[in-house]
Write an enzyme that holds these catalytic residues in place. Structure first.
Site, PDB file in Angstrom:
ATOM      1  N   GLU A 122      -2.298   8.503   8.453  1.00 20.54           N
ATOM      2  CA  GLU A 122      -0.922   8.764   8.495  1.00 20.54           C
ATOM      3  C   GLU A 122      -0.044   8.552   9.652  1.00 20.54           C
ATOM      4  O   GLU A 122       1.138   8.376  10.365  1.00 20.54           O
ATOM      5  CB  GLU A 122      -0.154   8.682   7.030  1.00 20.54           C
ATOM      6  CG  GLU A 122      -0.833   8.553   5.786  1.00 20.54           C
ATOM      7  CD  GLU A 122       0.139   7.015   6.331  1.00 20.54           C
ATOM      8  OE1 GLU A 122       1.791   6.932   6.669  1.00 20.54           O
ATOM      9  OE2 GLU A 122       0.115   5.770   5.576  1.00 20.54           O
ATOM     10  N   CYS A 174      -4.515  -1.472  -1.984  1.00 15.34           N
ATOM     11  CA  CYS A 174      -4.568   0.358  -2.198  1.00 15.34           C
ATOM     12  C   CYS A 174      -5.516  -0.116  -3.890  1.00 15.34           C
ATOM     13  O   CYS A 174      -5.633  -0.683  -4.621  1.00 15.34           O
ATOM     14  CB  CYS A 174      -2.982   0.595  -2.327  1.00 15.34           C
ATOM     15  SG  CYS A 174      -3.019   2.616  -3.345  1.00 15.34           S
ATOM     16  N   CYS A 182     -10.568   3.280   0.496  1.00 17.48           N
ATOM     17  CA  CYS A 182      -9.720   3.384  -0.003  1.00 17.48           C
ATOM     18  C   CYS A 182      -9.553   2.354   1.519  1.00 17.48           C
ATOM     19  O   CYS A 182     -10.126   2.510   2.851  1.00 17.48           O
ATOM     20  CB  CYS A 182      -9.605   4.863   0.243  1.00 17.48           C
ATOM     21  SG  CYS A 182      -7.460   5.354   1.325  1.00 17.48           S
ATOM     22  N   ASP A 231       1.438  -1.566   0.610  1.00 16.01           N
ATOM     23  CA  ASP A 231       0.368  -0.264   0.018  1.00 16.01           C
ATOM     24  C   ASP A 231       0.823   1.463   0.026  1.00 16.01           C
ATOM     25  O   ASP A 231       2.079   1.283  -0.167  1.00 16.01           O
ATOM     26  CB  ASP A 231      -1.235  -0.101   1.049  1.00 16.01           C
ATOM     27  CG  ASP A 231      -2.227   1.616   1.385  1.00 16.01           C
ATOM     28  OD1 ASP A 231      -2.444   1.079   0.240  1.00 16.01           O
ATOM     29  OD2 ASP A 231      -2.316   1.691   2.611  1.00 16.01           O
ATOM     30  N   SER A 232      -0.212   2.262  -0.451  1.00 18.01           N
ATOM     31  CA  SER A 232       1.339   3.746   0.084  1.00 18.01           C
ATOM     32  C   SER A 232       1.390   3.718   1.445  1.00 18.01           C
ATOM     33  O   SER A 232       2.616   4.849   1.782  1.00 18.01           O
ATOM     34  CB  SER A 232       0.104   4.925  -0.471  1.00 18.01           C
ATOM     35  OG  SER A 232      -0.961   5.050   0.207  1.00 18.01           O
ATOM     36  N   HIS A 252      -7.090   3.292   3.844  1.00 14.97           N
ATOM     37  CA  HIS A 252      -7.085   3.914   5.187  1.00 14.97           C
ATOM     38  C   HIS A 252      -7.613   4.276   5.683  1.00 14.97           C
ATOM     39  O   HIS A 252      -7.565   4.845   7.221  1.00 14.97           O
ATOM     40  CB  HIS A 252      -6.348   5.607   4.536  1.00 14.97           C
ATOM     41  CG  HIS A 252      -4.889   5.535   4.307  1.00 14.97           C
ATOM     42  ND1 HIS A 252      -3.918   4.672   3.277  1.00 14.97           N
ATOM     43  CD2 HIS A 252      -3.374   5.428   4.820  1.00 14.97           C
ATOM     44  CE1 HIS A 252      -2.869   4.192   2.734  1.00 14.97           C
ATOM     45  NE2 HIS A 252      -2.736   5.356   4.147  1.00 14.97           N
TER      46      HIS A 252
HETATM   47  N1  DGL Z   1      -4.545   3.448   0.760  1.00 16.56           N
HETATM   48  C1  DGL Z   1      -5.274   3.542  -0.859  1.00 16.56           C
HETATM   49  C2  DGL Z   1      -6.253   3.020  -1.149  1.00 16.56           C
HETATM   50  O1  DGL Z   1      -6.691   2.589  -0.751  1.00 16.56           O
HETATM   51  C3  DGL Z   1      -4.691   4.939  -1.057  1.00 16.56           C
HETATM   52  C4  DGL Z   1      -4.326   6.462  -0.310  1.00 16.56           C
HETATM   53  C5  DGL Z   1      -3.244   7.142  -0.581  1.00 16.56           C
HETATM   54  O2  DGL Z   1      -1.897   7.293  -0.643  1.00 16.56           O
HETATM   55  O3  DGL Z   1      -4.029   8.645  -1.223  1.00 16.56           O
HETATM   56  O4  DGL Z   1      -6.530   3.893  -2.447  1.00 16.56           O
END
Ligand code: DGL
Length: 268
Positions: free
Chosen positions: A149, A71, A181, A8-9, A183
């Protein structure tokens, strides 16, 4: 022992790792967070494609049985190309809109995701398949990625932000909120306090882990009934990398806090 890569990011994909650790007890995992480049959701398609390619290259050279792009944003932009380039199972994620419509067909569905996911062709295609009656509304909430984050999930500022993003919507007409997402799972407690009781959370975490199991020859039967055991006890089965560097002890203790939060919100 089977080795699985999850990326993931940042720390969003830990929600997938959280589920995968208890669903697949005899696998080892590499978790790769591209923390030097988070957030992906506000970058150009070219940048996201290149960053995903870099991570893939890192994981591919480490003998993985399968790789999960945990992600939605990277999946939306890069999955096709990655699958064409690498000969191993690559499991992607997309907002669980179909699941939301199937499980809660009576009201409308609200989807929150990053701007890239919301605007992407993949989203347009998905809606063509599952939303012929136009019952799905999309909202980008990119700031949640930054809050996640920073490890902040429940303060007044985030509440104000979300209320601002939801402004003008009659929240009472929704039967489901899709967390589009990875996150966003950390914010379920706060979202619960904002949304009417009638709005159910839907996310793609479980579906992704089930797909991972199918692709690696495992039977996903029963996974949806199984609650995740407290994840900390599984930490020795995971190697964590932050943008190519092995995570430091202080990073690992932060990861434990994220796991605690995921344990806490799992049943919301
Ligand atoms: N966690 C990522 C997602 O599921 C993206 C978060 C990001 O880096 O903008 O889309």
């Amino acid at each position: 022992m089977m080795k699985i890569g999850i990326f993931d990011s940042g720390i969003g994909g830990l929600s997938v790792l959280h589920k995968a650790l208890s669903a697949i007890p005899d696998a080892e995992f590499i978790y790769y967070a591209d923390t030097e480049n988070v957030p992906y959701g506000e970058k150009s398609r070219e940048e996201i494609e290149q960053l995903s390619e870099n991570v893939m290259q890192f994981l591919f050279t480490r003998d993985m049985e399968a790789i999960v792009v945990a992600c939605n944003t990277a999946t939306s932009v890069a999955i096709k190309k990655l699958r064409a380039e690498y000969a191993l199972p690559i499991i992607g994620m997309e907002p669980a809109i179909k699941k939301a419509r199937d499980e809660y067909p009576e009201g409308r569905t609200l989807v929150i995701a990053t701007p890239v996911t919301v605007m992407g062709d993949k989203m347009r295609y998905l809606l063509e398949q599952v939303d012929s009656k136009h019952l799905v509304d999309l909202i980008a909430t990119p700031k949640l990625v930054r809050y996640a984050e920073a490890g902040v999930f429940e303060d007044e500022e985030i509440k104000e932000y979300l209320l601002g993003q939801f402004k003008g919507l009659d929240l009472g007409i929704y039967s489901s909120l899709v967390l589009g997402c990875t996150h966003f799972n950390y914010f379920k407690t706060l979202l619960r306090s904002i949304l009417p009781e009638s709005v159910h959370f839907v996310d793609g975490v479980e579906g992704t882990v089930m797909q991972l199991m199918r692709k690696t020859g495992l039977d996903p039967e029963g996974v949806h009934r199984k609650r995740c055991a407290p994840t900390k006890k599984y930490m020795d089965r995971v190697s964590f990398f932050y943008s190519g560097w092995e995570a430091l002890p202080e990073d690992l203790s932060k990861i434990e806090c994220y796991f605690d939060k995921l344990d806490e919100v799992e049943k919301l």
